[in-house]
Design a protein around this motif. Sequence first.
Motif, PDB file in Angstrom:
ATOM      1  N   THR A 113      -7.118 -26.681 -17.893  1.00 24.18           N
ATOM      2  CA  THR A 113      -6.195 -26.956 -16.793  1.00 24.18           C
ATOM      3  C   THR A 113      -5.716 -28.408 -16.769  1.00 24.18           C
ATOM      4  O   THR A 113      -4.807 -28.743 -16.028  1.00 24.18           O
ATOM      5  N   MET A 136     -11.374 -25.681 -12.353  1.00 23.26           N
ATOM      6  CA  MET A 136     -10.666 -26.635 -13.201  1.00 23.26           C
ATOM      7  C   MET A 136     -11.485 -26.920 -14.456  1.00 23.26           C
ATOM      8  O   MET A 136     -12.671 -27.237 -14.380  1.00 23.26           O
ATOM      9  N   THR A 137     -10.871 -26.796 -15.609  1.00 23.75           N
ATOM     10  CA  THR A 137     -11.531 -27.071 -16.885  1.00 23.75           C
ATOM     11  C   THR A 137     -10.773 -28.184 -17.598  1.00 23.75           C
ATOM     12  O   THR A 137      -9.610 -28.019 -17.972  1.00 23.75           O
ATOM     13  N   GLU A 172     -16.098 -28.823 -16.295  1.00 16.67           N
ATOM     14  CA  GLU A 172     -15.622 -27.660 -15.540  1.00 16.67           C
ATOM     15  C   GLU A 172     -16.313 -27.608 -14.186  1.00 16.67           C
ATOM     16  O   GLU A 172     -17.540 -27.496 -14.108  1.00 16.67           O
ATOM     17  N   ASP A 173     -15.500 -27.694 -13.132  1.00 19.02           N
ATOM     18  CA  ASP A 173     -16.031 -27.606 -11.762  1.00 19.02           C
ATOM     19  C   ASP A 173     -17.216 -28.544 -11.560  1.00 19.02           C
ATOM     20  O   ASP A 173     -18.293 -28.145 -11.095  1.00 19.02           O
ATOM     21  N   ASN A 174     -17.024 -29.808 -11.947  1.00 12.94           N
ATOM     22  CA  ASN A 174     -18.038 -30.867 -11.759  1.00 12.94           C
ATOM     23  C   ASN A 174     -19.282 -30.698 -12.622  1.00 12.94           C
ATOM     24  O   ASN A 174     -20.292 -31.360 -12.395  1.00 12.94           O
ATOM     25  N   GLN A 175     -19.204 -29.837 -13.617  1.00  9.81           N
ATOM     26  CA  GLN A 175     -20.323 -29.681 -14.550  1.00  9.81           C
ATOM     27  C   GLN A 175     -19.859 -30.021 -15.965  1.00  9.81           C
ATOM     28  O   GLN A 175     -18.804 -29.558 -16.404  1.00  9.81           O
ATOM     29  N   GLN A 205     -10.359 -36.705 -13.421  1.00 12.02           N
ATOM     30  CA  GLN A 205     -10.447 -35.403 -12.754  1.00 12.02           C
ATOM     31  C   GLN A 205      -9.495 -35.256 -11.570  1.00 12.02           C
ATOM     32  O   GLN A 205      -8.813 -34.240 -11.428  1.00 12.02           O
ATOM     33  N   ASP A 206      -9.444 -36.269 -10.726  1.00  9.35           N
ATOM     34  CA  ASP A 206      -8.655 -36.157  -9.495  1.00  9.35           C
ATOM     35  C   ASP A 206      -7.316 -36.895  -9.563  1.00  9.35           C
ATOM     36  O   ASP A 206      -6.607 -36.974  -8.550  1.00  9.35           O
ATOM     37  N   ASP A 211      -7.863 -21.601 -21.127  1.00  7.92           N
ATOM     38  CA  ASP A 211      -8.744 -21.900 -19.995  1.00  7.92           C
ATOM     39  C   ASP A 211      -8.563 -23.332 -19.488  1.00  7.92           C
ATOM     40  O   ASP A 211      -8.963 -23.644 -18.355  1.00  7.92           O
TER      41      ASP A 211
END
Length: 235
Positions: free
Chosen positions: A58, A1-2, A19-22, A201-202, A56
Amino acid sequence: MTILAIDTSNYVLGVALLEDNQVLGEYITNLKKNHSVRIMPAIQTLMKDCERLPADLTKIVVAEGPGSYTGVRIGVTVAKTLAWTLNIPLVGISSLEILAAGTGRYFDGYVSPIFDARRGQVYTALYQYQNSKLAAVKKDQLVMLADWAEELQEMDKPILFVGNDLPIHQAKIDEILGEKAIYASKLEHNPRPAELAGLGQDKPGEDLHSFVPNYIRLAEAEAKWLEAKGKILNG
């Protein structure tokens, strides 16, 4: 996920990629400049530096207000346009919540983010971290600062105040709350767009057609127009 996060709700302009928790990157300025001219170049620069393409992305997460009427509108319009064009979810997050998220994580008490709303008024709310998650104790509101400070006297823990507009109101806060008032570091007063991305994010996407900014109050010009219209209609 971005995730692309966008915040233009006050003088601070911020964009971030998560992106992916980063956190891939952030761009932040605290300048009294035209957000409408600067927001797209900021997004483009961040995307280019992080080597990411629009395809890219999401999810878009945007600061939905309260704050500057024009600033909130700019950010929401850009976010809705991108989400619609890319056919990806859009999530709105309170601009006050973003500010609280960056300061209260390790504070044993409550957090009150402050945006000046002129004439002794502020946009504010009360938050607290509970089980490592930020929770709203008192909802976003427009209130006289003095009334807000009096209300906070009843709370059972110290209050951490944060926001670039605190110097306008700190004397009154001190007068009413005394040692119960704690102030965030000067390095914490700018809301971080990476926090915004994390908050959204969620969360599920919102309906693009019905999504609107949370101004809390009408712009002054619009309020005056409605008042004048009412006077005419009522004779």
